[in-house]
Design a protein around this motif. Structure first.
Motif, PDB file in Angstrom:
ATOM      1  N   PRO A 103      26.326  76.919  92.763  1.00  0.00           N
ATOM      2  CA  PRO A 103      25.938  75.555  92.386  1.00  0.00           C
ATOM      3  C   PRO A 103      24.464  75.419  92.017  1.00  0.00           C
ATOM      4  O   PRO A 103      23.631  76.192  92.483  1.00  0.00           O
ATOM      5  CB  PRO A 103      26.245  74.742  93.652  1.00  0.00           C
ATOM      6  CG  PRO A 103      26.161  75.714  94.764  1.00  0.00           C
ATOM      7  CD  PRO A 103      26.608  77.040  94.205  1.00  0.00           C
ATOM      8  N   GLU A 104      24.184  74.428  91.197  1.00  0.00           N
ATOM      9  CA  GLU A 104      22.800  74.089  90.864  1.00  0.00           C
ATOM     10  C   GLU A 104      22.130  73.503  92.108  1.00  0.00           C
ATOM     11  O   GLU A 104      22.795  72.836  92.923  1.00  0.00           O
ATOM     12  CB  GLU A 104      22.775  73.021  89.764  1.00  0.00           C
ATOM     13  CG  GLU A 104      23.327  73.481  88.428  1.00  0.00           C
ATOM     14  CD  GLU A 104      22.460  74.543  87.800  1.00  0.00           C
ATOM     15  OE1 GLU A 104      21.267  74.294  87.568  1.00  0.00           O
ATOM     16  OE2 GLU A 104      22.979  75.649  87.560  1.00  0.00           O
ATOM     17  N   PRO A 105      20.820  73.697  92.268  1.00  0.00           N
ATOM     18  CA  PRO A 105      20.123  73.120  93.439  1.00  0.00           C
ATOM     19  C   PRO A 105      20.191  71.588  93.411  1.00  0.00           C
ATOM     20  O   PRO A 105      19.967  70.972  92.366  1.00  0.00           O
ATOM     21  CB  PRO A 105      18.675  73.596  93.270  1.00  0.00           C
ATOM     22  CG  PRO A 105      18.711  74.668  92.230  1.00  0.00           C
ATOM     23  CD  PRO A 105      19.927  74.470  91.399  1.00  0.00           C
ATOM     24  N   ALA A 106      20.501  70.989  94.566  1.00  0.00           N
ATOM     25  CA  ALA A 106      20.665  69.532  94.652  1.00  0.00           C
ATOM     26  C   ALA A 106      19.412  68.797  94.184  1.00  0.00           C
ATOM     27  O   ALA A 106      19.486  67.823  93.432  1.00  0.00           O
ATOM     28  CB  ALA A 106      21.004  69.140  96.091  1.00  0.00           C
ATOM     29  N   ASP A 107      18.237  69.281  94.605  1.00  0.00           N
ATOM     30  CA  ASP A 107      17.008  68.547  94.260  1.00  0.00           C
ATOM     31  C   ASP A 107      16.733  68.558  92.762  1.00  0.00           C
ATOM     32  O   ASP A 107      16.259  67.565  92.205  1.00  0.00           O
ATOM     33  CB  ASP A 107      15.815  69.125  95.037  1.00  0.00           C
ATOM     34  CG  ASP A 107      15.847  68.678  96.499  1.00  0.00           C
ATOM     35  OD1 ASP A 107      16.485  67.639  96.781  1.00  0.00           O
ATOM     36  OD2 ASP A 107      15.275  69.368  97.348  1.00  0.00           O
ATOM     37  N   ALA A 108      17.040  69.661  92.108  1.00  0.00           N
ATOM     38  CA  ALA A 108      16.823  69.732  90.654  1.00  0.00           C
ATOM     39  C   ALA A 108      17.752  68.745  89.941  1.00  0.00           C
ATOM     40  O   ALA A 108      17.349  68.064  88.986  1.00  0.00           O
ATOM     41  CB  ALA A 108      17.086  71.157  90.160  1.00  0.00           C
ATOM     42  N   LEU A 109      18.994  68.648  90.422  1.00  0.00           N
ATOM     43  CA  LEU A 109      19.951  67.711  89.811  1.00  0.00           C
ATOM     44  C   LEU A 109      19.499  66.265  90.026  1.00  0.00           C
ATOM     45  O   LEU A 109      19.569  65.441  89.114  1.00  0.00           O
ATOM     46  CB  LEU A 109      21.344  67.907  90.410  1.00  0.00           C
ATOM     47  CG  LEU A 109      22.056  69.198  90.018  1.00  0.00           C
ATOM     48  CD1 LEU A 109      23.286  69.402  90.889  1.00  0.00           C
ATOM     49  CD2 LEU A 109      22.439  69.176  88.541  1.00  0.00           C
ATOM     50  N   LEU A 110      19.036  65.988  91.257  1.00  0.00           N
ATOM     51  CA  LEU A 110      18.601  64.613  91.543  1.00  0.00           C
ATOM     52  C   LEU A 110      17.409  64.237  90.683  1.00  0.00           C
ATOM     53  O   LEU A 110      17.310  63.113  90.186  1.00  0.00           O
ATOM     54  CB  LEU A 110      18.268  64.476  93.038  1.00  0.00           C
ATOM     55  CG  LEU A 110      19.500  64.499  93.952  1.00  0.00           C
ATOM     56  CD1 LEU A 110      19.087  64.595  95.410  1.00  0.00           C
ATOM     57  CD2 LEU A 110      20.359  63.247  93.728  1.00  0.00           C
ATOM     58  N   GLU A 111      16.517  65.191  90.472  1.00  0.00           N
ATOM     59  CA  GLU A 111      15.363  64.918  89.620  1.00  0.00           C
ATOM     60  C   GLU A 111      15.818  64.687  88.176  1.00  0.00           C
ATOM     61  O   GLU A 111      15.331  63.783  87.491  1.00  0.00           O
ATOM     62  CB  GLU A 111      14.394  66.093  89.696  1.00  0.00           C
ATOM     63  CG  GLU A 111      13.060  65.746  89.086  1.00  0.00           C
ATOM     64  CD  GLU A 111      12.062  66.891  89.187  1.00  0.00           C
ATOM     65  OE1 GLU A 111      12.239  67.778  90.037  1.00  0.00           O
ATOM     66  OE2 GLU A 111      11.114  66.868  88.385  1.00  0.00           O
ATOM     67  N   ALA A 112      16.782  65.468  87.739  1.00  0.00           N
ATOM     68  CA  ALA A 112      17.254  65.349  86.353  1.00  0.00           C
ATOM     69  C   ALA A 112      17.835  63.960  86.056  1.00  0.00           C
ATOM     70  O   ALA A 112      17.750  63.473  84.935  1.00  0.00           O
ATOM     71  CB  ALA A 112      18.298  66.428  86.063  1.00  0.00           C
ATOM     72  N   VAL A 113      18.417  63.322  87.081  1.00  0.00           N
ATOM     73  CA  VAL A 113      18.997  61.992  86.858  1.00  0.00           C
ATOM     74  C   VAL A 113      18.094  60.875  87.408  1.00  0.00           C
ATOM     75  O   VAL A 113      18.522  59.725  87.526  1.00  0.00           O
ATOM     76  CB  VAL A 113      20.420  61.868  87.473  1.00  0.00           C
ATOM     77  CG1 VAL A 113      21.374  62.855  86.820  1.00  0.00           C
ATOM     78  CG2 VAL A 113      20.389  62.058  88.993  1.00  0.00           C
ATOM     79  N   GLY A 114      16.858  61.220  87.745  1.00  0.00           N
ATOM     80  CA  GLY A 114      15.892  60.212  88.188  1.00  0.00           C
ATOM     81  C   GLY A 114      16.166  59.678  89.584  1.00  0.00           C
ATOM     82  O   GLY A 114      15.872  58.521  89.879  1.00  0.00           O
ATOM     83  N   MET A 115      16.701  60.534  90.470  1.00  0.00           N
ATOM     84  CA  MET A 115      17.075  60.067  91.808  1.00  0.00           C
ATOM     85  C   MET A 115      16.277  60.748  92.912  1.00  0.00           C
ATOM     86  O   MET A 115      16.637  60.648  94.093  1.00  0.00           O
ATOM     87  CB  MET A 115      18.568  60.330  92.038  1.00  0.00           C
ATOM     88  CG  MET A 115      19.483  59.297  91.413  1.00  0.00           C
ATOM     89  SD  MET A 115      19.287  57.698  92.209  1.00  0.00           S
ATOM     90  CE  MET A 115      19.892  58.104  93.848  1.00  0.00           C
ATOM     91  N   GLU A 116      15.201  61.452  92.548  1.00  0.00           N
ATOM     92  CA  GLU A 116      14.471  62.223  93.563  1.00  0.00           C
ATOM     93  C   GLU A 116      13.905  61.329  94.667  1.00  0.00           C
ATOM     94  O   GLU A 116      13.866  61.711  95.828  1.00  0.00           O
ATOM     95  CB  GLU A 116      13.378  63.109  92.930  1.00  0.00           C
ATOM     96  CG  GLU A 116      12.277  62.372  92.192  1.00  0.00           C
ATOM     97  CD  GLU A 116      12.604  62.060  90.734  1.00  0.00           C
ATOM     98  OE1 GLU A 116      13.796  61.885  90.409  1.00  0.00           O
ATOM     99  OE2 GLU A 116      11.669  61.946  89.930  1.00  0.00           O
ATOM    100  N   ALA A 117      13.519  60.088  94.319  1.00  0.00           N
ATOM    101  CA  ALA A 117      12.920  59.201  95.331  1.00  0.00           C
ATOM    102  C   ALA A 117      13.963  58.667  96.318  1.00  0.00           C
ATOM    103  O   ALA A 117      13.613  58.166  97.378  1.00  0.00           O
ATOM    104  CB  ALA A 117      12.206  58.042  94.650  1.00  0.00           C
ATOM    105  N   ASN A 118      15.240  58.768  95.953  1.00  0.00           N
ATOM    106  CA  ASN A 118      16.306  58.219  96.811  1.00  0.00           C
ATOM    107  C   ASN A 118      17.212  59.307  97.375  1.00  0.00           C
ATOM    108  O   ASN A 118      18.331  59.019  97.808  1.00  0.00           O
ATOM    109  CB  ASN A 118      17.163  57.228  96.016  1.00  0.00           C
ATOM    110  CG  ASN A 118      16.326  56.119  95.426  1.00  0.00           C
ATOM    111  OD1 ASN A 118      15.891  56.210  94.287  1.00  0.00           O
ATOM    112  ND2 ASN A 118      16.076  55.100  96.221  1.00  0.00           N
ATOM    113  N   ALA A 119      16.716  60.528  97.386  1.00  0.00           N
ATOM    114  CA  ALA A 119      17.554  61.667  97.782  1.00  0.00           C
ATOM    115  C   ALA A 119      18.119  61.505  99.193  1.00  0.00           C
ATOM    116  O   ALA A 119      19.221  61.968  99.486  1.00  0.00           O
ATOM    117  CB  ALA A 119      16.746  62.957  97.678  1.00  0.00           C
TER     118      ALA A 119
END
Ligand SMILES: Nc1ncnc2c1ncn2[C@@H]1O[C@H](COP(=O)(O)OP(=O)(O)OP(=O)(O)O)[C@@H](O)[C@H]1O
Length: 309
Positions: A103-119
């Motif tokens: 799987p792709e790293p969760a944090d990279a995916l969250l950043e890609a969809v603009g969700m890093e601040a709400n992880a």
């Protein structure tokens, strides 16, 4: 090479014909946009293409049936995707990532969809748009070769939507094939290499956005508000009409606008304002779904009149 092929695909639910002989194919790295009114059959087609509903006709993904394709190759975001709520955004991605080998790293995916601040926010506490962004990320967790997303940006704010468009464009540029349904015509026009328009289960048009606009979009319109002599329409070389102090001219090239205004003023007209509209995919959609452009503009004009009162 066609990654996805539908040939004469039909689906009935009782007396309802949800799909009626739909044929299309999508090439590797292409972004294919599917649009159509509520109930047109878009979700049914997504289900048909991903093997989650039985259909008449033929469907092929990567040269084989949807049921035989290795799940690692496909990312699917259903319209009504409803993930476990008592997980944070990051945990959710880890959960879905656990279904795949690499799987792709969760944090990279969250950043890609603009969700890093709400992880670390529980899914149930995210706003509707944040939930949808997280859902888009779950469809990318296996870095799929084919991404099928059913209304991925519904509820997402304009900036977030543009961020996702950029993400999808980057994925397509890297070779990912993307099949997207949407109710946003701007999204289809901006993003899709080709657009299919579904109405009552039938694919009524399929082409590039620019070809669809050229064929079905109608005229560009120049509106000139002011005071005009009654015979002005006979003196302008373009097809035009005058009503309520507004002169409407069809298919005026932009470079002719200045000259037209100068000539009108020389002939005694007073020009207050100009509006120029080019046909877009929304006009195509309205034309092919029986709500023609004139009707739309008159509805808009009526709405503007009510607002100004
Ligand atoms: N499981 C089902 N049972 C009965 N009828 C269904 C079922 N799924 C879809 N339909 C019907 O099939 C037609 C197409 O529905 P579908 O959900 O594919 O449309 P859609 O284009 O995705 O609509 P929307 O834009 O509202 O999401 C509709 O008339 C719908 O009521």
């Amino acid at each position: 090479m066609a990654v996805l092929v539908a040939d004469d695909v039909s689906r009935r639910y009782g007396d309802t014909v949800a799909l009626d002989g739909v044929s299309l194919d999508v090439s590797e790295g292409e972004i294919f946009g599917l649009v159509g009114p509520n109930g047109a059959g878009k979700t049914t087609l997504v289900r048909a293409l991903t093997g989650t509903t039985e259909v008449d006709g033929h469907v092929e993904l990567f040269g084989t049936s949807p049921q035989s394709v290795d799940g690692e190759r496909i990312g699917l975001l259903p319209q009504d995707f409803d993930p476990p709520e008592r997980l944070t955004a990051r945990e959710l991605l880890a959960y879905f990532g656990g279904l795949y080998d690499d799987p792709e790293p969760a944090d990279a995916l969250l950043e890609a969809v603009g969700m890093e601040a709400n992880a670390d926010t529980y899914y149930e506490n995210l706003s509707g748009g944040q939930q949808r962004r997280t859902c888009v990320a779950t469809a990318l967790v296996n870095d799929p070769e084919l991404l099928v997303v059913d209304e991925p940006t519904t509820g997402i704010d304009p900036a977030g939507r543009r961020q996702l468009w950029q993400l999808l464009e980057e994925l397509a540029a890297d070779g990912t094939t993307i099949f997207i349904t949407t109710h946003y015509m701007e999204e289809a026009e901006e993003l899709a290499d080709r657009v299919g328009l579904l109405a009552n289960g039938e694919l009524v048009a399929l082409d590039t956005p620019s070809a669809l606009i050229e064929t079905y979009g109608g005229d560009s319109l120049l509106y000139i508000d002011g005071e005009f002599e009654d015979d002005v329409t006979g003196r302008v070389e373009y097809e035009c009409s005058l009503a309520d102090g507004q002169l409407t001219l069809r298919n005026v090239p932009p470079e002719d606008i200045g000259r037209i205004v100068t000539e009108a003023e020389a002939a005694g007209a007073t020009v207050d304002s100009l509006t120029w509209t080019d046909p877009d995919l929304e006009d195509v959609y309205l034309e092919l779904t029986d709500q023609n452009v004139t009707e739309r503009r008159s509805v808009e004009a009526a709405a503007a009149e009510v607002t100004s009162q």
